[in-house]
Scaffold this motif. Sequence first.
Motif: not given
Length: 1124
Positions: A164-169, A1108-1114, A993-995, A985-988
């Motif tokens: 399962q990749l990190p990307y979702y809708v 921290m940025a990833h957790e904050l976005a979630k 939070l895309k690079p 690159n999109i689904f990873s």
Amino acid sequence: MFVRKFLQKSSGGQNPPPPIAPPPRGCLMAEDLDPHIITHSGIPSTASLLAFDPIQCLLAVGTLDGRIKVIGGDNIEAILASPKQLPFKNLEFMQNQGFLVSISNENEIQVWDLDLRQPASSLKWESNITAFAILHGTGYMYVGDEYGMVSVLNYSADEGKLLQLPYYVPTDALSEAAGLSSPIDYPVVGLLSQPCSKGTRLLIAFSNGLLFLWDASEDHVVLVRGNKDLPVEGKTVADSLEASHDELSNLELDGKEISSLCWASTDGSVLAVGYVDGDILFWDFSDGQKGKPSNHVVKLQLSSAEKRLPVIVMHWCLDVSRKSSGGKLFIYGGDIIGSDEVLTMLGLDWSSGMGGLKCVGRADLTLSGSFADMVLSPIASSRQSGVFLFLLTNPGQLQAYDDTSLASLMSQKENKISVSPLPYPMVVPTMDPHMTVATFSALNVNDKTSLALSEIVLAAKARTPRTPSGESAQWPLTGGVPSHVDDYKLERLYMAGYQDGSMRIWDATYPCLSLIYILEPKASVIDITGVDASVTAFCFCSKTSCLAVGNECGMVRLYKLVGHTSGGTLEVVTNTEKKGLAIVTTLTLWICYALSHAVGSLLVAHHLHQEDGPQWLAAFSFLSSPVCTLQFVQSTRRLAVGFKCGKVAVLDIGVPSVLFVTNSLSDSGSPIKSLYVKSSSAPTGSKSDPTDHNSINSEDDLLLCAMTKDGQTILLDGNTGKILASCLRPLKNPTAICMHIIENCYENYETPSEKPAENPSGKDKHENKSHIIKASESHSPDGEQNAVTETKLIDQIFANSLFLMCSEDALRLYTVKSLSQGSLESIMEVNLPRPCCWMGILKKDGRECAVLLFYRTGHIEIRSFPNLEVVGESSLLSLLRWNFKPNMEKTVCSDDFGHVVLVNGCEVAILSFLAHANGFRLPESLPLLHDKVLAAAADATFSHISVHKKNHDGAPKFLSNIIKGFRSSTEQKMDQVQDFSHLGNIFSNPPYLKPSDTGGDDEKIVELNIDDIEIDEPVIILPLTEKDKKEKKDKRTDKEKLFDGASSDAQPKTRTVDEIKSKYRKAGETSAIASQAKDKLHERGEKLERISQRTAELQDNAENFASMAHELAKQMEKRKWWNI
């Protein structure tokens, strides 16, 4: 060889038990067993789903019991079995990659490797999966669940893992675009990748009727449809040109539940959506209009009735004649409730725009059974081209419609015509015509018969197309690669008799059976009554290639498969008192009469024109009772026949005549179940050619052993028909299955003496009833013989033999000597736990080692000699996912090497029960399901088109033929060759939070030397005033704040040679200069250590910041809008 142990058990244990010894030679152990499927053909009756790979031209059929049937061309079939017997709710190919993805009712996602024919990876989904789609040409998959979440999976063939990749809708983004106050939590009912969008745009359909077009590259909603708050623009059309087109009004979108959907255009601008209430809406998804958002829709109804069926399945294909402004829509459902079950085909046209959409034709395909599934796909091959409709109905009926038949059906508007579909070409037909009896025969590859048949099979394969053809069309599937094994020799034959009187013979050397002969019961110039009756029994002699076929009217037909040069003469033997032989008067024939030993018979010879191949030699018709069993006599040219009326006849097939016919051998007229014939002069297994007139020896003593259905066993003189002995042991359940005589089991042992049989006291005398038929009771016209002579004859022919009888409730072993003496007492008796219906023999090292029992409950049991102990158990349900059906035992057959052939409905399976037996040469003899050469050619072709995609005329000429085989239209071809490399690159990363695409890629890379870096000495930092702090804070840049005061200028300072000399040149002695250089070197090492420490600290800080940025976005995504 194991009779000593039998007799010791029957002696009552008077002698002390012998010491434990190793199992005797020939016995079967549990470790010798490994039940598994060799091959499977036919469509399972539980078929429910279809999937198609248009490039590899493979069709997959999912079932309700956890099996997947993969079908290609040239009789290539494979069965895949999931560990759990659960229905599949989704099935789809990873096109041109050799993988198949299935989803079970327990939401387990499995990726099947078609090369290995087993699961490559699996993933258990926590929630209920309600929608699934694979991005064509990739390993990316979209999964929608019952809570409205859409996730992305990827299967990597190199790693062999499904992840399962990190990307979702994000659902909050969808609800915001729809103007809803809360996130969407309705089930996802449809996921479709928009064509020509490079895989970045996904159509998401929810059960409440909302439709979203999501752009994964920009993480936003492009279009929203189905929203009740948006104005509706469009009109309602009917399914015919004559109907009026009214303006759309009062369309209630609230609560309108979606049941099916598909794209109705090649560019993804029109979406067809079916609803539970029977409506079909065409939604406009072209994003060229930037005006006020609205619901652009056209409504279509198949019926004006108020109550209609849900639109269950829809598929659309392009109508080439209308280019890009029309197509064909195939619909199941949507009609009035209670109407006939049909598949509706609509012709649509929107040449004047979607607002002018109209229905230009309608046709209904009548289904042969209840609808299961359909798939629509273009096919282009050397044999067929165009769009094909594959239709699956219950139970397990697969049919195909081509463009020509569909067009002809659509063109007939007033005169209703029926179009015959292309039925699935069964390798082994079982239902049409109906199979009644079958046998599995192993050949000696060095025999003349096998060598001659091998040459015939090779010649037939060289001139036969890959797939059997019909009168005007052929089955379109061509996928897979047939196996090629060197040094081919015919090793096995599978033969079956049918209800129409025909016989079919297949080459069963390898798992893919190939048809060799079809023996029709009719001749072109004569008419014989009863010749086309249902086949009830047949017998094949592998030594002589002779085949005897008996039918329900009592007729026996004799064929010679190879090596016969009779000049086309058919000899018919019939009873002089029996009518039914009609002779064409225009033929030239001769008639000769032959009076047999038992009955008067008429022999008529006909000149027939018979082509190369099997020759029909003779037909015997002298009794009206159905033939139950046939047996060729060893070392002679005679044939023993057992009838349903209980009579036994012996035929001379060298000079066609009836030697004798007995009266009914059973007092109750019970049918003959088994026959065994042996000559006194021929060793075991030796057989001469029955058509060789010089092969018979009239001096040979023949002994015929017959068993009736009620358990009575009779010994007869095979030359005269005289009954030598008859024994009847009353059974609790008087239904005998079969008998088998185990020869040479006394080898290297002395025959123990037996006491005369005595009737035990206290037992009913009828419990062991037996009697000897005297010479006066014989039905033979010959004279009497002495009883002692008869016993010696039996002992001579059946020396060192045991008699095994199988009935529904027990297995019993007897000595043939006791049978000849009229005292039929078993030396071994085993009660069976279930009702038995079939018995087979397993051999090891050429000797009988076990019996294989088939029960009416579907259980399979293997019992080993000498004690008939159970060494292995299995079942039809565990091996094949089958349930036992009545009369299934009639088509069960086996050879001596542990191979068993079973038939169930339209399915035929060959099982192997022995672990070390590999007569089918697996796996090298298995065909390949995935054509790697074709896959590489397709990839190369698509890559070339991708490079030259601006040239819409297509690829160069040297690739045009390959491209034509992959796509039937330019639009579909261009959609297939899209480049999906950017999706990684999109689904990873999670959404938003895309690079960043901009950065230091364009900056000049500066190479640094460690000697050019200056590290200042530690300085003392004094406390700052408030004013200084404020000024300092304002002057610091963002980069300085991030790196805590580190200098952002990484450009080294360039120095001249004179500057370096003035800095490092010192006055003094050489020793002082060396000492100073040493100190500088030590100082340099300390500076490097401090640089390393600060670099590590910066790296740790950067990782902490990213986490921290990833957790904050979630956390922010999960928060409601009123909490922000």
